[in-house]
Design an enzyme around this catalytic site. Sequence first.
Site, PDB file in Angstrom:
ATOM      1  N   SER A 208      -2.396  -8.103   3.193  1.00  0.00           N
ATOM      2  CA  SER A 208      -2.922  -7.972   4.561  1.00  0.00           C
ATOM      3  C   SER A 208      -3.250  -9.359   5.115  1.00  0.00           C
ATOM      4  CB  SER A 208      -4.182  -7.108   4.570  1.00  0.00           C
ATOM      5  OG  SER A 208      -3.924  -5.875   3.932  1.00  0.00           O
TER       6      SER A 208
ATOM      7  N   HIS B  55       0.841  -1.208   0.000  1.00  0.00           N
ATOM      8  CA  HIS B  55       0.000   0.000   0.000  1.00  0.00           C
ATOM      9  C   HIS B  55       0.874   1.255   0.000  1.00  0.00           C
ATOM     10  CE1 HIS B  55      -2.692  -2.937   2.288  1.00  0.00           C
ATOM     11  NE2 HIS B  55      -3.452  -2.603   1.263  1.00  0.00           N
TER      12      HIS B  55
HETATM   13  P1  AMP Z   1      -6.401  -3.945  -0.378  1.00  0.00           P
HETATM   14  O1  AMP Z   1      -6.236  -3.171   0.885  1.00  0.00           O
HETATM   15  O2  AMP Z   1      -5.996  -5.373  -0.272  1.00  0.00           O
HETATM   16  O3  AMP Z   1      -7.763  -3.749  -1.000  1.00  0.00           O
HETATM   17  O4  AMP Z   1      -5.380  -3.294  -1.421  1.00  0.00           O
HETATM   18  C1  AMP Z   1      -5.419  -1.947  -1.736  1.00  0.00           C
HETATM   19  C2  AMP Z   1      -4.520  -1.696  -2.933  1.00  0.00           C
HETATM   20  O5  AMP Z   1      -3.188  -2.074  -2.607  1.00  0.00           O
HETATM   21  C3  AMP Z   1      -4.941  -2.534  -4.151  1.00  0.00           C
HETATM   22  O6  AMP Z   1      -4.852  -1.739  -5.323  1.00  0.00           O
HETATM   23  C4  AMP Z   1      -3.921  -3.639  -4.145  1.00  0.00           C
HETATM   24  O7  AMP Z   1      -3.672  -4.185  -5.428  1.00  0.00           O
HETATM   25  C5  AMP Z   1      -2.692  -2.918  -3.620  1.00  0.00           C
HETATM   26  N1  AMP Z   1      -1.733  -3.892  -3.071  1.00  0.00           N
HETATM   27  C6  AMP Z   1      -1.982  -4.869  -2.168  1.00  0.00           C
HETATM   28  N2  AMP Z   1      -0.877  -5.616  -1.963  1.00  0.00           N
HETATM   29  C7  AMP Z   1       0.083  -5.112  -2.769  1.00  0.00           C
HETATM   30  C8  AMP Z   1       1.435  -5.464  -3.038  1.00  0.00           C
HETATM   31  N3  AMP Z   1       2.038  -6.481  -2.435  1.00  0.00           N
HETATM   32  N4  AMP Z   1       2.129  -4.717  -3.928  1.00  0.00           N
HETATM   33  C9  AMP Z   1       1.529  -3.678  -4.566  1.00  0.00           C
HETATM   34  N5  AMP Z   1       0.245  -3.294  -4.359  1.00  0.00           N
HETATM   35  C10 AMP Z   1      -0.468  -4.000  -3.481  1.00  0.00           C
END
Ligand code: AMP
Length: 281
Positions: free
Chosen positions: A186, A37
């Site tokens: 997460s 993130h």
């Molecule tokens: P989430 O909180 O899981 O909905 O993720 C929020 C944003 O963070 C989304 O656009 C995900 O694709 C991005 N994201 C989550 N994990 C990663 C990672 N390891 N590397 C890059 N972006 C990430």
Amino acid sequence: MRIIRSIAQMHRASCSARIRNRTIGFVPTMGALHRGHISLIRKAVSENDITVVSIFANPLQFGREEDFKKYPRDLKGDAGLCEKEGVDIIFHPGAKQMYPRGYGTYVSVDNLSSGLCGKCRPGHFKGVATVVAKLFNIVSPDTAYFGQKDAQQAVIIKKLVQDLNMPVQVKVAPIVREADGLALSSRNAYLSESQRRKAVALFHSLDLAKDLIQAGMVEPAKVIYYMRRLLAGRVSKIDYISIVDPVTLRPVKKISGICLIALAAWLGNTRLIDNITVRAG
Ligand code: AMP
């Protein structure tokens, strides 16, 4: 840094930024922020006058049996990280505000949502597209930042913006990984020590696929066979391994040009996803 919980207040804040000709960068998240993130947040902060990070575990994108209730939540920790990175606003609405009684409007992006994770998680991308459309209307960003980690989601959001003529630029940032290759998520917090050690097999299987393809293997079924062999005994269950066109997300019959290899697998009760983009030959 402000933490805004009300939709009306967030609307006012973005209108006031627009009136002052400030560009708004937006990073939608479900919280429990990690370095993945943060990479998106840093990009947003460096490219915009104002950065908004939403923290909203969206009930609409979780299935009945899924982990919505136990999804990690840490607003205090997340706020500390955002403050340190120069975020201007955290938007943290409640579920009842986003989906009041009688809520009835949904957005679904056909075709792109039906394969890969969409097949195993019916309704998931309808939930994602709906919340992202709502957040874009509330925050009215110039640019929104998503991670390649959720490759299918990124393709769907680009299509949503294109089809609904939303004046938002969508940028997709590379996957951030642990030192051993495991993609940050997460949900990694759910893993036991032994599951954590095994989880790196997801990355190893993608890396193996890349080597096989670059060595000239062109049959998807063969590549997937070797990936499954590597994963056997390390993961509890494989939801899917697919080799698809990175734009249409349709499985390729023969590997050529650029392809996306995506997978989802379980370690105990934890479902992890990962992917890699490979250029054949
Ligand atoms: P989430 O909180 O899981 O909905 O993720 C929020 C944003 O963070 C989304 O656009 C995900 O694709 C991005 N994201 C989550 N994990 C990663 C990672 N390891 N590397 C890059 N972006 C990430």
